[in-house]
Enzyme design. Structure first.
Site, mmCIF file in Angstrom:
data_model
loop_
_atom_site.group_PDB
_atom_site.id
_atom_site.type_symbol
_atom_site.label_atom_id
_atom_site.label_comp_id
_atom_site.label_asym_id
_atom_site.label_seq_id
_atom_site.Cartn_x
_atom_site.Cartn_y
_atom_site.Cartn_z
ATOM 1 N N LYS A 10 -31.588 145.080 -6.196
ATOM 2 C CA LYS A 10 -31.138 144.344 -4.999
ATOM 3 C C LYS A 10 -29.667 143.920 -5.119
ATOM 4 O O LYS A 10 -29.085 143.946 -6.207
ATOM 5 C CB LYS A 10 -32.049 143.131 -4.798
ATOM 6 N N TYR A 50 -39.026 146.332 5.376
ATOM 7 C CA TYR A 50 -39.847 145.148 5.085
ATOM 8 C C TYR A 50 -40.681 144.716 6.283
ATOM 9 O O TYR A 50 -41.054 143.538 6.373
ATOM 10 C CB TYR A 50 -38.948 143.998 4.641
ATOM 11 N N ASN A 113 -34.062 138.046 -6.096
ATOM 12 C CA ASN A 113 -34.856 138.251 -7.312
ATOM 13 C C ASN A 113 -34.647 139.629 -7.941
ATOM 14 O O ASN A 113 -35.519 140.147 -8.623
ATOM 15 C CB ASN A 113 -36.335 137.947 -7.047
ATOM 16 N N HIS A 116 -37.111 145.065 -6.384
ATOM 17 C CA HIS A 116 -38.340 145.238 -5.608
ATOM 18 C C HIS A 116 -39.121 146.381 -6.231
ATOM 19 O O HIS A 116 -38.517 147.346 -6.692
ATOM 20 C CB HIS A 116 -38.022 145.596 -4.147
ATOM 21 N N GLU A 127 -43.065 154.038 0.757
ATOM 22 C CA GLU A 127 -41.724 153.530 0.426
ATOM 23 C C GLU A 127 -40.839 154.617 -0.176
ATOM 24 O O GLU A 127 -39.637 154.659 0.086
ATOM 25 C CB GLU A 127 -41.836 152.323 -0.509
HETATM 26 P P1 CMP Z 1 -40.075 141.856 -2.776
HETATM 27 O O1 CMP Z 1 -40.951 142.360 -3.871
HETATM 28 O O2 CMP Z 1 -38.855 142.639 -2.489
HETATM 29 O O3 CMP Z 1 -40.929 141.766 -1.422
HETATM 30 C C1 CMP Z 1 -40.657 140.816 -0.404
HETATM 31 C C2 CMP Z 1 -39.586 139.853 -0.777
HETATM 32 O O4 CMP Z 1 -39.453 138.698 0.006
HETATM 33 C C3 CMP Z 1 -39.829 139.335 -2.167
HETATM 34 O O5 CMP Z 1 -39.618 140.364 -3.128
HETATM 35 C C4 CMP Z 1 -38.852 138.156 -2.223
HETATM 36 O O6 CMP Z 1 -37.603 138.503 -2.781
HETATM 37 C C5 CMP Z 1 -38.608 137.844 -0.754
HETATM 38 N N1 CMP Z 1 -38.811 136.424 -0.481
HETATM 39 C C6 CMP Z 1 -37.864 135.599 0.008
HETATM 40 N N2 CMP Z 1 -38.314 134.378 0.127
HETATM 41 C C7 CMP Z 1 -39.587 134.376 -0.284
HETATM 42 C C8 CMP Z 1 -40.595 133.383 -0.397
HETATM 43 N N3 CMP Z 1 -40.397 132.099 -0.051
HETATM 44 N N4 CMP Z 1 -41.799 133.773 -0.873
HETATM 45 C C9 CMP Z 1 -42.017 135.061 -1.237
HETATM 46 N N5 CMP Z 1 -41.094 136.040 -1.151
HETATM 47 C C10 CMP Z 1 -39.891 135.695 -0.682
#
Ligand code: CMP
Length: 139
Positions: A10, A50, A113, A116, A127
Site C-alpha cells: 500500500k 474494495y 496497514n 492487503h 482480485e
Molecule cells: P485490507 O486487508 O486492505 O481490506 C480492507 C481495508 O480497510 C483493511 O485492510 C484496512 O486497511 C482498511 N480499514 C480502514 N479502516 C478500517 C477499520 N476501522 N476497520 C477495518 N479495516 C479498516
C-alpha cells in the site's frame, strides 16, 4: 495445495521505501512473487477493487488512501499461499499483529496497514483477475 493470492503493497509502505523489505518477508516464508507491477490507482479504481466494503464507514477514507500514491500489486504463489500470506501480514490492526509480521513491523494504523492480501480462494481469483492477465503471471 499450491495456491495463488493477490497482494498489494500500500501507499504508506511504497512511500517509506519498504517494497524490498516486505518482499523479503514473503520470500522468506516460501511465497514466490510470480507477477508484480507498480501502479497508481485512481479513487474510482480503488473503489471498484474494495466494493465489498462500500457500506463501511471507512470506505471513503480507504479509497482516498489507496489512491494517495503508488501501490505494488503482486501475485504470490506457494503451498497454502492464501493462509500463509495472511500469517506473514499479521492482523489488520497492527496493534493486534503478532511480532515479526509485516503489519507489526511496518504498519502505521488500521487504515495505513502496509499490505492487503486476499482472504479466500474465490476472492483471490477475482482480485488477481482485477489486476493481471494470464500472460503477466509467470510461475
Ligand atoms: P485490507 O486487508 O486492505 O481490506 C480492507 C481495508 O480497510 C483493511 O485492510 C484496512 O486497511 C482498511 N480499514 C480502514 N479502516 C478500517 C477499520 N476501522 N476497520 C477495518 N479495516 C479498516
Amino acid at each position: 495445495a499450491t495456491e495463488r493470492t493477490l497482494s498489494i503493497i500500500k501507499p504508506d509502505a511504497t512511500s517509506r521505501n519498504l517494497t524490498g523489505k516486505i518482499n523479503a518477508k514473503f520470500e522468506e516464508a516460501g511465497l514466490r512473487i510470480v507477477a508484480q507491477k507498480r501502479i497508481q490507482l485512481s479513487k474510482e479504481q480503488a473503489g471498484e477493487f474494495y466494493k465489498v466494503h462500500a457500506e463501511r464507514p471507512f470506505y471513503g477514507e480507504l479509497c482516498e488512501f489507496m489512491a494517495s500514491g503508488p501501490v505494488v500489486v503482486q501475485v504470490l504463489e506457494g503451498e497454502s499461499a492464501i493462509t500463509k500470506n495472511r500469517e506473514v501480514m499479521g492482523a489488520t490492526n497492527p496493534a493486534d499483529a503478532d511480532e515479526g509480521t509485516i503489519r507489526a513491523e511496518f504498519a502505521e494504523s488500521v487504515g495505513e496497514n502496509s499490505v492487503h492480501g486476499s482472504d479466500a480462494p474465490e476472492t483471490a481469483a477475482e482480485e488477481i483477475a482485477f489486476f493481471f492477465s494470464g500472460l503477466e503471471i509467470v510461475g
